[in-house]
Write a protein that holds these residues in place. Structure first.
Motif, PDB file in Angstrom:
ATOM      1  N   UNK A  12      13.352  -1.210  -2.081  1.00  0.00           N
ATOM      2  CA  UNK A  12      14.148  -2.265  -1.453  1.00  0.00           C
ATOM      3  C   UNK A  12      13.508  -2.795  -0.174  1.00  0.00           C
ATOM      4  N   UNK A  13      12.953  -1.914   0.649  1.00  0.00           N
ATOM      5  CA  UNK A  13      12.438  -2.327   1.955  1.00  0.00           C
ATOM      6  C   UNK A  13      10.925  -2.489   2.008  1.00  0.00           C
ATOM      7  N   UNK A  14      10.238  -2.326   0.898  1.00  0.00           N
ATOM      8  CA  UNK A  14       8.783  -2.517   0.904  1.00  0.00           C
ATOM      9  C   UNK A  14       8.292  -2.987  -0.460  1.00  0.00           C
ATOM     10  N   UNK A  15       7.296  -3.861  -0.443  1.00  0.00           N
ATOM     11  CA  UNK A  15       6.628  -4.247  -1.672  1.00  0.00           C
ATOM     12  C   UNK A  15       5.296  -4.914  -1.370  1.00  0.00           C
ATOM     13  N   UNK A  16       4.319  -4.671  -2.248  1.00  0.00           N
ATOM     14  CA  UNK A  16       3.055  -5.399  -2.220  1.00  0.00           C
ATOM     15  C   UNK A  16       3.250  -6.652  -3.068  1.00  0.00           C
ATOM     16  N   UNK A  17       3.388  -7.786  -2.418  1.00  0.00           N
ATOM     17  CA  UNK A  17       3.726  -9.022  -3.121  1.00  0.00           C
ATOM     18  C   UNK A  17       2.542  -9.561  -3.902  1.00  0.00           C
ATOM     19  N   UNK A  18       1.391  -9.649  -3.265  1.00  0.00           N
ATOM     20  CA  UNK A  18       0.214 -10.244  -3.879  1.00  0.00           C
ATOM     21  C   UNK A  18      -1.016  -9.693  -3.162  1.00  0.00           C
ATOM     22  N   UNK A  19      -2.182  -9.839  -3.786  1.00  0.00           N
ATOM     23  CA  UNK A  19      -3.414  -9.370  -3.168  1.00  0.00           C
ATOM     24  C   UNK A  19      -4.589 -10.137  -3.743  1.00  0.00           C
ATOM     25  N   UNK A  20      -5.673 -10.200  -2.950  1.00  0.00           N
ATOM     26  CA  UNK A  20      -6.876 -10.865  -3.412  1.00  0.00           C
ATOM     27  C   UNK A  20      -7.669 -11.474  -2.281  1.00  0.00           C
ATOM     28  N   UNK A  21      -8.940 -11.753  -2.552  1.00  0.00           N
ATOM     29  CA  UNK A  21      -9.842 -12.345  -1.560  1.00  0.00           C
ATOM     30  C   UNK A  21      -9.907 -11.523  -0.276  1.00  0.00           C
ATOM     31  N   UNK A  22      -9.849 -10.198  -0.427  1.00  0.00           N
ATOM     32  CA  UNK A  22      -9.972  -9.314   0.729  1.00  0.00           C
ATOM     33  C   UNK A  22      -8.746  -9.207   1.602  1.00  0.00           C
ATOM     34  N   UNK A  23      -7.580  -9.611   1.079  1.00  0.00           N
ATOM     35  CA  UNK A  23      -6.344  -9.527   1.860  1.00  0.00           C
ATOM     36  C   UNK A  23      -5.193  -9.063   0.967  1.00  0.00           C
ATOM     37  N   UNK A  24      -4.091  -8.697   1.602  1.00  0.00           N
ATOM     38  CA  UNK A  24      -2.880  -8.359   0.853  1.00  0.00           C
ATOM     39  C   UNK A  24      -1.665  -8.916   1.578  1.00  0.00           C
ATOM     40  N   UNK A  25      -0.672  -9.313   0.801  1.00  0.00           N
ATOM     41  CA  UNK A  25       0.588  -9.855   1.307  1.00  0.00           C
ATOM     42  C   UNK A  25       1.684  -8.855   0.974  1.00  0.00           C
ATOM     43  N   UNK A  26       2.370  -8.363   2.013  1.00  0.00           N
ATOM     44  CA  UNK A  26       3.382  -7.331   1.825  1.00  0.00           C
ATOM     45  C   UNK A  26       4.699  -7.750   2.462  1.00  0.00           C
ATOM     46  N   UNK A  27       5.786  -7.186   1.945  1.00  0.00           N
ATOM     47  CA  UNK A  27       7.087  -7.387   2.575  1.00  0.00           C
ATOM     48  C   UNK A  27       7.561  -6.064   3.171  1.00  0.00           C
ATOM     49  N   UNK A  28       8.040  -6.157   4.385  1.00  0.00           N
ATOM     50  CA  UNK A  28       8.601  -5.021   5.117  1.00  0.00           C
ATOM     51  C   UNK A  28      10.002  -5.416   5.543  1.00  0.00           C
ATOM     52  N   UNK A 265      -7.307  15.607  -8.095  1.00  0.00           N
ATOM     53  CA  UNK A 265      -7.840  14.690  -7.094  1.00  0.00           C
ATOM     54  C   UNK A 265      -7.803  13.285  -7.676  1.00  0.00           C
ATOM     55  N   UNK A 266      -7.891  12.299  -6.793  1.00  0.00           N
ATOM     56  CA  UNK A 266      -7.887  10.933  -7.290  1.00  0.00           C
ATOM     57  C   UNK A 266      -7.570   9.938  -6.203  1.00  0.00           C
ATOM     58  N   UNK A 267      -6.920   8.863  -6.586  1.00  0.00           N
ATOM     59  CA  UNK A 267      -6.639   7.766  -5.672  1.00  0.00           C
ATOM     60  C   UNK A 267      -5.144   7.527  -5.534  1.00  0.00           C
ATOM     61  N   UNK A 268      -4.752   7.167  -4.316  1.00  0.00           N
ATOM     62  CA  UNK A 268      -3.436   6.586  -4.096  1.00  0.00           C
ATOM     63  C   UNK A 268      -3.562   5.082  -4.306  1.00  0.00           C
ATOM     64  N   UNK A 269      -2.515   4.483  -4.838  1.00  0.00           N
ATOM     65  CA  UNK A 269      -2.521   3.044  -5.075  1.00  0.00           C
ATOM     66  C   UNK A 269      -1.103   2.515  -4.912  1.00  0.00           C
ATOM     67  N   UNK A 270      -1.002   1.205  -4.741  1.00  0.00           N
ATOM     68  CA  UNK A 270       0.293   0.521  -4.692  1.00  0.00           C
ATOM     69  C   UNK A 270       0.280  -0.558  -5.769  1.00  0.00           C
ATOM     70  N   UNK A 271       1.378  -0.658  -6.521  1.00  0.00           N
ATOM     71  CA  UNK A 271       1.444  -1.644  -7.584  1.00  0.00           C
ATOM     72  C   UNK A 271       1.872  -3.001  -7.031  1.00  0.00           C
ATOM     73  N   UNK A 272       1.082  -3.994  -7.339  1.00  0.00           N
ATOM     74  CA  UNK A 272       1.378  -5.355  -6.908  1.00  0.00           C
ATOM     75  C   UNK A 272       2.536  -5.929  -7.710  1.00  0.00           C
ATOM     76  N   UNK A 273       3.465  -6.582  -7.015  1.00  0.00           N
ATOM     77  CA  UNK A 273       4.630  -7.160  -7.689  1.00  0.00           C
ATOM     78  C   UNK A 273       4.264  -8.387  -8.525  1.00  0.00           C
ATOM     79  N   UNK A 274       3.281  -9.155  -8.085  1.00  0.00           N
ATOM     80  CA  UNK A 274       2.963 -10.412  -8.765  1.00  0.00           C
ATOM     81  C   UNK A 274       2.457 -10.188 -10.185  1.00  0.00           C
TER      82      UNK A 274
END
Length: 290
Positions: A12-28, A265-274
């Motif tokens: 509810x209080x966080x999301x990765x909205x979009x990403x690309x071109x070396x940047x990310x757009x998030x909602x807090x 072992x491995x990677x942490x990741x965040x799923x993009x909403x877009x």
């Protein structure tokens, strides 16, 4: 050793909205921010982003930078929540917002490991603003929270108050993590779980110098001595360094070989909403006994 990816989903209080071109757009919460993200090498879903602020990195290799705001953003922060835990998000000079949302699946994983343990106790080294500490405390764990920064520990205490957990069984310590772990070993202490989130470089309250490449292995060895056959987990995360998940996984595998259990072992990741793609954020290694 198994290689896995832990992917954080939006809440509810966080999301990765979009990403690309070396940047990310998030909602807090009610605010949107753009931050640099070198691993977002692909094109964004939407070429036009609207945000309340953007972090502009410095032009050199030393890090740093500044926030540029497009609208009114509370400089003292604003409240967010993850499950039972409330905390303050705030634009920091270090480009993040006072917590690490990619840790959400880790908080759930650790809570699951402790669920069947009567009166569990866990240690959070480099505990920062305490969201991980409070996530475990909310699930019934007694916690020891250690960070070298007095400011960070005070922020963690404020987050505990915001969560209604002022009286939770948490020891808040302004300490050098390595020295504290070594003392706990000498005292014969043990824990049911340990969270280990070291920086690349830092200083302790007495000027102690922390260098990840030099100090991580001895600290992991001490963490092993603080866990036993009845313990449930160690979770190690590493951000922003040229280091492999395979390397830290092997470090943990060797340190915990005598305890049995499972090393991953491995990677942490965040799923993009877009588009649902996974944006990698950090590497990790973990030992557990189910």
């Amino acid at each position: 050793m198994t290689l896995v990816t832990l992917t954080g989903e939006a809440w509810a209080d966080y999301g990765l909205i979009d990403s690309g071109n070396g940047r990310k757009l998030e909602r807090y919460g009610d605010y949107r921010f753009i931050r640099p993200e070198p691993q977002a090498m692909w094109a964004p879903s939407d070429p036009v982003w609207e945000a309340d602020g953007e972090f502009i990195p410095a032009s050199d290799d030393e890090g740093g930078g500044r926030w540029h705001y497009n609208g009114p953003v509370p400089r003292d922060g604003w409240p967010l929540a993850w499950r039972e835990v409330a905390f303050t998000a705030q634009n920091t000079p270090f480009r993040h917002l006072g917590f690490f949302p990619d840790m959400a699946p880790v908080w759930d994983w650790m809570r699951d490991r402790l669920e069947a343990v009567p009166d569990p106790e866990a240690l959070n080294l480099f505990g920062y603003t305490g969201v991980g500490t409070l996530a475990l405390a909310a699930a019934g764990a007694r916690m020891v929270h250690v960070d070298a920064s007095k400011k960070s520990v005070e922020a963690a205490k404020a987050n505990a108050a915001l969560s209604g957990m002022t009286d939770a069984p948490i020891r808040w310590l302004v300490e050098d993590a390595g020295k504290f772990a070594a003392r706990e070993v000498r005292r014969g202490r043990r824990y049911d779980g340990i969270i280990l989130d070291p920086p690349k470089w830092g200083r302790g309250p007495a000027g102690e110098v922390w260098k990840l490449e030099e100090n991580l292995a001895p600290l992991v060895a001490d963490c092993r001595r603080l866990l036993d056959a009845e313990s449930r987990f160690l979770f190690l995360t590493v951000y922003a360094v040229r280091m492999s998940a395979l390397a830290i996984g092997e470090l943990v595998r060797q340190a915990f070989a005598d305890l049995g259990g499972t090393v991953e072992a491995g990677e942490l990741a965040v799923r993009e909403e877009a588009r649902g793609l996974e944006l990698p954020t950090a590497i990790f290694a973990r030992w557990s006994r189910d």
